[in-house]
Every structure is written in C-alpha cells, then in structure tokens.
Write a protein that holds these residues in place. Sequence first.
Motif, PDB file in Angstrom:
ATOM      1  N   ALA A  96      32.126  39.087  34.980  1.00  0.00           N
ATOM      2  CA  ALA A  96      32.682  37.804  34.539  1.00  0.00           C
ATOM      3  C   ALA A  96      32.001  36.629  35.225  1.00  0.00           C
ATOM      4  O   ALA A  96      31.828  35.562  34.619  1.00  0.00           O
ATOM      5  CB  ALA A  96      34.186  37.781  34.810  1.00  0.00           C
ATOM      6  N   ALA A  97      31.607  36.808  36.492  1.00  0.00           N
ATOM      7  CA  ALA A  97      30.982  35.713  37.233  1.00  0.00           C
ATOM      8  C   ALA A  97      29.592  35.394  36.712  1.00  0.00           C
ATOM      9  O   ALA A  97      29.097  34.271  36.895  1.00  0.00           O
ATOM     10  CB  ALA A  97      30.909  36.062  38.721  1.00  0.00           C
ATOM     11  N   ARG A  98      28.928  36.346  36.036  1.00  0.00           N
ATOM     12  CA  ARG A  98      27.572  36.120  35.516  1.00  0.00           C
ATOM     13  C   ARG A  98      27.562  35.578  34.093  1.00  0.00           C
ATOM     14  O   ARG A  98      26.490  35.365  33.519  1.00  0.00           O
ATOM     15  CB  ARG A  98      26.781  37.424  35.582  1.00  0.00           C
ATOM     16  CG  ARG A  98      26.264  37.778  36.958  1.00  0.00           C
ATOM     17  CD  ARG A  98      25.297  38.942  36.951  1.00  0.00           C
ATOM     18  NE  ARG A  98      25.904  40.189  36.509  1.00  0.00           N
ATOM     19  CZ  ARG A  98      25.679  40.768  35.330  1.00  0.00           C
ATOM     20  NH1 ARG A  98      24.874  40.185  34.448  1.00  0.00           N
ATOM     21  NH2 ARG A  98      26.261  41.907  35.014  1.00  0.00           N
ATOM     22  N   GLU A  99      28.734  35.399  33.509  1.00  0.00           N
ATOM     23  CA  GLU A  99      28.779  34.819  32.169  1.00  0.00           C
ATOM     24  C   GLU A  99      28.259  33.373  32.203  1.00  0.00           C
ATOM     25  O   GLU A  99      28.412  32.678  33.216  1.00  0.00           O
ATOM     26  CB  GLU A  99      30.208  34.849  31.629  1.00  0.00           C
ATOM     27  CG  GLU A  99      30.719  36.251  31.341  1.00  0.00           C
ATOM     28  CD  GLU A  99      32.159  36.246  30.850  1.00  0.00           C
ATOM     29  OE1 GLU A  99      32.776  35.147  30.836  1.00  0.00           O
ATOM     30  OE2 GLU A  99      32.658  37.316  30.484  1.00  0.00           O
ATOM     31  N   PRO A 100      27.643  32.909  31.108  1.00  0.00           N
ATOM     32  CA  PRO A 100      27.133  31.522  31.094  1.00  0.00           C
ATOM     33  C   PRO A 100      28.205  30.493  31.415  1.00  0.00           C
ATOM     34  O   PRO A 100      27.939  29.509  32.110  1.00  0.00           O
ATOM     35  CB  PRO A 100      26.619  31.369  29.653  1.00  0.00           C
ATOM     36  CG  PRO A 100      26.310  32.770  29.207  1.00  0.00           C
ATOM     37  CD  PRO A 100      27.317  33.640  29.883  1.00  0.00           C
ATOM     38  N   GLY A 135      31.014  33.612  41.979  1.00  0.00           N
ATOM     39  CA  GLY A 135      30.787  32.342  41.313  1.00  0.00           C
ATOM     40  C   GLY A 135      31.113  31.132  42.167  1.00  0.00           C
ATOM     41  O   GLY A 135      31.265  31.216  43.395  1.00  0.00           O
ATOM     42  N   GLN A 136      31.243  29.996  41.504  1.00  0.00           N
ATOM     43  CA  GLN A 136      31.376  28.731  42.211  1.00  0.00           C
ATOM     44  C   GLN A 136      32.693  28.619  42.983  1.00  0.00           C
ATOM     45  O   GLN A 136      32.750  28.004  44.036  1.00  0.00           O
ATOM     46  CB  GLN A 136      31.258  27.574  41.205  1.00  0.00           C
ATOM     47  CG  GLN A 136      29.867  27.455  40.584  1.00  0.00           C
ATOM     48  CD  GLN A 136      29.756  26.287  39.632  1.00  0.00           C
ATOM     49  OE1 GLN A 136      30.766  25.700  39.256  1.00  0.00           O
ATOM     50  NE2 GLN A 136      28.527  25.941  39.237  1.00  0.00           N
ATOM     51  N   ARG A 137      33.761  29.192  42.463  1.00  0.00           N
ATOM     52  CA  ARG A 137      35.058  29.098  43.133  1.00  0.00           C
ATOM     53  C   ARG A 137      35.292  30.310  44.037  1.00  0.00           C
ATOM     54  O   ARG A 137      36.377  30.882  44.069  1.00  0.00           O
ATOM     55  CB  ARG A 137      36.174  28.983  42.092  1.00  0.00           C
ATOM     56  CG  ARG A 137      36.029  27.748  41.213  1.00  0.00           C
ATOM     57  CD  ARG A 137      37.201  27.600  40.280  1.00  0.00           C
ATOM     58  NE  ARG A 137      37.109  26.391  39.479  1.00  0.00           N
ATOM     59  CZ  ARG A 137      38.032  25.987  38.608  1.00  0.00           C
ATOM     60  NH1 ARG A 137      39.127  26.726  38.421  1.00  0.00           N
ATOM     61  NH2 ARG A 137      37.865  24.885  37.917  1.00  0.00           N
ATOM     62  N   ARG A 138      34.262  30.690  44.714  1.00  0.00           N
ATOM     63  CA  ARG A 138      34.297  31.912  45.521  1.00  0.00           C
ATOM     64  C   ARG A 138      35.382  31.869  46.598  1.00  0.00           C
ATOM     65  O   ARG A 138      36.042  32.873  46.860  1.00  0.00           O
ATOM     66  CB  ARG A 138      32.933  32.143  46.157  1.00  0.00           C
ATOM     67  CG  ARG A 138      32.462  30.995  47.052  1.00  0.00           C
ATOM     68  CD  ARG A 138      31.028  31.184  47.498  1.00  0.00           C
ATOM     69  NE  ARG A 138      30.123  31.068  46.352  1.00  0.00           N
ATOM     70  CZ  ARG A 138      28.818  31.341  46.417  1.00  0.00           C
ATOM     71  NH1 ARG A 138      28.280  31.757  47.556  1.00  0.00           N
ATOM     72  NH2 ARG A 138      28.053  31.204  45.353  1.00  0.00           N
ATOM     73  N   VAL A 139      35.564  30.709  47.239  1.00  0.00           N
ATOM     74  CA  VAL A 139      36.567  30.604  48.305  1.00  0.00           C
ATOM     75  C   VAL A 139      37.960  30.806  47.737  1.00  0.00           C
ATOM     76  O   VAL A 139      38.793  31.512  48.325  1.00  0.00           O
ATOM     77  CB  VAL A 139      36.447  29.241  49.014  1.00  0.00           C
ATOM     78  CG1 VAL A 139      37.571  29.077  50.031  1.00  0.00           C
ATOM     79  CG2 VAL A 139      35.089  29.109  49.697  1.00  0.00           C
ATOM     80  N   MET A 140      38.237  30.212  46.580  1.00  0.00           N
ATOM     81  CA  MET A 140      39.541  30.370  45.951  1.00  0.00           C
ATOM     82  C   MET A 140      39.788  31.825  45.574  1.00  0.00           C
ATOM     83  O   MET A 140      40.887  32.353  45.746  1.00  0.00           O
ATOM     84  CB  MET A 140      39.640  29.480  44.706  1.00  0.00           C
ATOM     85  CG  MET A 140      40.996  29.534  44.018  1.00  0.00           C
ATOM     86  SD  MET A 140      41.038  28.517  42.525  1.00  0.00           S
ATOM     87  CE  MET A 140      40.821  26.889  43.262  1.00  0.00           C
TER      88      MET A 140
END
Length: 607
Positions: free
Chosen positions: A226-230, A274-279
């Motif tokens: 899911a994290a690699r989806e566009p 992905g970008q919200r990795r901390v969350m």
Amino acid sequence: MPLIERIQTLLHKLETGAVPRYLRNITLCLTVLALALAYDLRAYRNLAAPEAMDAAQLARNISEGKGYTTLFVRPFSLYLVQTHNEAKTAGGPAGTSMDVAEIKTMHPDLANPPVYPVVLAGLMKVLPFHYDVDLKKPFWSDNGRFSIYEPDFLIALFNQILLMVAVVLTFLIAQKLFDTGAAVLAALLTIGCELLWRFSSSGLSTMLLLVIFMGLAWCILKIEEAAREPQPRAQRLLRLAFAAGVLAGAGALTQYAFGWVIVPVVLFLFFFSGQRRVMHALAALAAFAIILSPWVARNFAVSGTPFGTASFAVAETTPAFPGFQLERSLNPDLTQALGLIPYLKKLLVNGRDILTNDLPRLGGSWASALFLAGLLLGFRSPAAQRMRYFLLMCLGTFVVVQALGQTQLSVETPEVNSENLLVLLAPLVFVYGVSMFLTLLEQMKLPELQLRYAVMGVFVAVSCLPMIFALLPPKTSPVVYPPYYPPKIQEAANYMKPGELMMSDAPWAVAWYGNRQCDWLTLDWQGEFSAINSLKTVQALYLTPRTMDGKFVSEWMEGSERSWGTFLLQALTEKRVPDKFPLTKAPAGFFPDQLFLTDRERWKVAQ
C-alpha cells in the motif's frame, strides 16, 4: 444439440473448466490428511513439555468455570501473591486466618499468558474431552496397556489444523513475493518440516503463535504494498498499521517473549510505510499497548508484577538461580538478581549456542542454509527486498530475546519448547531459501522441463528427509515414560480428594492428568516444606523418575542435610522417612520407579 457435441462440450469442461481445479484441491486435501494420519500413527507422542500440560490444565479450569486459576502451584507464585496481599493489607486489622497466599482455594495462575489457554478452553467446550485413562478401546490402548491419552491427542489434532493454516499463509506470502512455483515449493517445505510437526503434537502454543506471526507477516506485506502505491490511501495504511499492532499484542498474550516483535514492526513502519511513517509506528504501538494493558493490569492486581512469574524469567539459570531454583523458592532473595554481569554472561553463552547450533539448522532443514546464502542475493522486487529486512530484524530480535529468556525448560525438552522463538521464522526462511534455490536452478540451464521438475523433487525430498525418516520404522512409542505415565499419575491422584494439596517433582503432570492441586517440590524437605505446609496442609508426596532416577552422587550424596536427596537416602537405607516428616504411608505398586507418600492409608478407604 447432437450427442457427439454434448460429449465434446463435457470433455472440454472437464479439461479446462472448474472441475480440474476442484479435483486438484480434493486430491491435495486427501494427500494432507494422509500425511497427518501417517504421522499420528507412526510418530505421535503424548505431551512431554511441562508448559503444554500446564496450559492444558489451566484451560480445563477455565472451561469448567473456575476462572483463570491453576492446579499447578509454584512456590514462587505463592511468594508473589503473598507479598502483594500483605503489602495491600499492611496497617489493616490483624488476622491469622486470611489466605494471603491464595492456596486454600484455587490459586490464580501467574505463569501463562491467556490466549492459548482460552482457545483450548473453547475447544474443550466444543469437543467431548474424556479425561479418564481408557485401557479398553483399541486406539487409546495397546492390548490393554496404556498407549495414547485422548485429551493429549485432541489437542495435537487442533494444533495440526493450525499448522495447515500456517502452510496456507506461507503459500500466499510466497506467491505475493515471488510466483506460484516458489509458493508451491515453500508450502511443501513447510508441510514437510518434521520439527513443525513435532511442535504440532507437543501441545505447546507454538502453532497458534506461528499462525499469528504469519498473519503479522501478511499484514506487513500489505503495508509495504500500500505504501508503494502512486497515491497511498492514508486510512488504509493506518488501519493496517493498527492491525499489525493488534497481531503483535495477540502474540504477546500467547507467549510473552514474542511481544518483542513490536520492535521490528515499529522499525519497519518507520522506514517503509510512506510519508506518515511516524503516525503509523505510533498507531501500531498504541494498538499493542491497548491489547496488552488489561492483562498487565490484572497481573498487577493479583501479584504486583506485570507478567507474573514470567517477569523474572531473565533471572532464571543465572548463577543466582540455577535450574528451576527460583520457581521452587518460597522466599527467594531477589536482590541476587541485581547487576548486569550475570545477564551479559547469559546472553553471550546462550547466544553463542543459538548462533552456532540453532540458527544453521533453523526449521530442522538444510534449506535454511540457502536462506543464509541468499542474504547476498539482490531482488528486483522491492517487496521481496523489504520483507527480507523485516525477517532479518525479527531474526536478530528473537536471537537476543531467546538467549536472555531461556530457562531450564529449554533443557527439560530441548528444541521443542515454548522458548524456541526461531522456529516461528521457519516458513519465511523456507520462502527465501526457495527463491535462492530457483535462482541457482535457472543457472543450470537444463535441456528438458522434466529434468527441472526432477531437480525440484529431489530438493524437496532431501529437505524433508527428517520427516521421511520419522514415518519409517521403527514406530515411535506415544508413551512419554519416563517420567510421565498417566495411569499411575491418576491412580495416585485418585487417592486424594478434590481440594487436597499434593507435592510433586512433576506438578504439571499431576495437575493435568490427575486433576488435583499440586505444589512444586520445594528446595528442601524441612524449612520450605514446613512453610508450605503451614499455608495449607500437604497431604501427599509424589515423586516420579525425574527424582528417583536422579544422579546418585551429584543430586543425592552432595546435597545438604535438608535436601530431598538426603531424604531419599534415609528412606531407602533405613526403610523409614525422617523423623517429624508428616507423610509416612506408602501403597504398593509405586516403588522403586516412583514414590508416593501420604498422611494415612487412603487406598484402603478407596477400595
């Protein structure tokens, strides 16, 4: 439509439609059932691990409405409960009748996490469990002699079903990472792993934990995908991260040491979600804490510790508390467990053994060598590369946790014990070992496709040799004697009334097979025995070959005057128990392999 066309249409459907798929599935199911039947007929054994019997008797208590209580009483558990209750009542009204150790009734269990016993309790509610030894029916007996204990066998069947679930999850993960061919080979190696079959028949929680771990691996794989989806869907990633934390928490409530898997889970989420990795990492941690918190609160309320007796597992087998000494101590000096040096030594000694012995034969198959060699192999697929990072993080975490958490249970039943965390990685190791094998197979450039299949068949057969040998003659005896012989244990237990307290060197077996409250043999027959006896009268002593077959010099002669070795020497040489020992009566039929002493001639009343 003419008859010939109808026949041709039918043949076409049989060749290309859903029928072949159904036939393949049916054939596959029948093959798996045949393998399970062959294993149970040739290599099945009754429960041998103390943890398995402990979990089973706890599950029976739950199924019978007795709450989360145990018949297997550890002196150390009495110490924790008594100390906690005395601290709570400090300053209150004095009273001598209060059961501060909670032994006069059912004692709360402080050793087992709840998931596996509760699952077994549900199984006991659904299936008809017959706890009395059956010496008449053919399958459970061998010409009138005890052979298979029915509840042990039913628990093994349940765990074998869990093994099949783990095989399916292995196939799905391998198919997602590589292709169907690799998935088939990985599934074959998993279902042909003799070590996993031994775990399935051991009655341990390992198979349930394996299913949870494979579910966690599948969840991690979906997060990576899911994290690699566009345009990653934020809500979906957050739900998957939360699910990963829930699965890690469920695993921790199946085996406490497994809870450390949250470390690789959080690291993976931080690096690859992905970008919200901390969350995402915080969501997993929050879910893990939510799942664990109620149980930790229960343990604090009962004993003042987060994980009961398991909180002190790291101190066991250190110089301060060798063997089972800590759990058998009614008044241990826990200040001896302070200091860093003993734990560093334990980590180094056990870690060296794990790295030199357990890791190279991980999963009981040499296919793990291909996994280790494949660490240098690059993958085009980001999913395969990142999933390997997760596997390596789990491997490093489990090596450290297993080394520090090992107790005498790993000596009691080597390899097949609840402290073996590395076995959980076997299916994923097989997946990556298969990928390495297929890479090497491509380099062979075989001229015929049939030769390729032949090489694959040889690879699977050689990898599964331990399983093949397990099915060959001679047949393994299902009876785990010495030291456990359920008919004799039930005979001794039946002399006792429900609620009366026994003491034994195998209290887990007395609690499971005998269904009687049993305290673990204290460190000596005077001071600590008298202390237990003051809390609740000990009305029988039952010693199995675990003690009766002990080493004469190291375990009997070199003990102190208060040791049980000295007690046995006096009983054997002088034909009487030491003075002032309250248990003096012994029935016929136990000695010399076993010893049963009680306060009166109960067998005459029983007759």
